[in-house]
Design an enzyme around this catalytic site. Sequence first.
Site, mmCIF file in Angstrom:
data_model
loop_
_atom_site.group_PDB
_atom_site.id
_atom_site.type_symbol
_atom_site.label_atom_id
_atom_site.label_comp_id
_atom_site.label_asym_id
_atom_site.label_seq_id
_atom_site.Cartn_x
_atom_site.Cartn_y
_atom_site.Cartn_z
ATOM 1 N N CYS A 73 0.821 -1.222 0.000
ATOM 2 C CA CYS A 73 0.000 0.000 0.000
ATOM 3 C C CYS A 73 0.849 1.265 0.000
ATOM 4 C CB CYS A 73 -0.955 -0.004 1.188
ATOM 5 S SG CYS A 73 -0.147 -0.005 2.809
ATOM 6 N N HIS A 125 -1.721 1.224 7.056
ATOM 7 C CA HIS A 125 -2.269 1.108 5.704
ATOM 8 C C HIS A 125 -2.567 2.506 5.168
ATOM 9 C CE1 HIS A 125 -3.983 -1.136 2.390
ATOM 10 N NE2 HIS A 125 -5.045 -0.357 2.417
ATOM 11 N N HIS A 137 -6.189 1.736 -3.412
ATOM 12 C CA HIS A 137 -5.132 1.247 -2.522
ATOM 13 C C HIS A 137 -4.698 -0.144 -2.954
ATOM 14 C CE1 HIS A 137 -7.829 -1.338 0.221
ATOM 15 N NE2 HIS A 137 -8.616 -0.859 -0.730
#
Length: 165
Positions: A73, A125, A137
């Site tokens: 990510c 994240h 993402h």
Amino acid sequence: MLKTKYSFWLVLILSLVLTACGSRKYTVKSDTKAAKAADAMSNLKSKQLYRFITDWTGVKYRFGGLDKSGIDCSGFAFLLEKEIYGVTLPRISRDQAKAVNKKSIDNLKEGDLVFFSFGGNDVDHVGVYLNNGFFVHASTNRGVIVDDLNLPAYQRVLVKSGSVN
């Protein structure tokens, strides 16, 4: 003469049947998650961003990855911000979160970052905001994907959002 008449009617009936089948209209529910994600993509202001996302969509997740054989990510956010906006971010999501100017989720603009904490207090994240509550993402399970930020699973773990400029 009878043969010609028979052939005429056969051709006419076949034509009607075939054109009736070909004109059937299929509708797509516009309220599905996929339709909404497609709508978010079609509403992007930056066509360069659109091309970047479509080029990376589906690339599998790989921790520490930074290319099309697998990406994580923070690597995805790092490459996107650099290529599309000319901004160099830190490589790790926790450090990326420190580099952004905090912004209310209601004031996010295309290219802003959204940060999550799935495993506790620390940011672990990151995604890039698009519009209408959607972001892109590198998902650990689904690879690079456009997702709905309003899903409860994301709302529960959203810890920061903001811009890098």
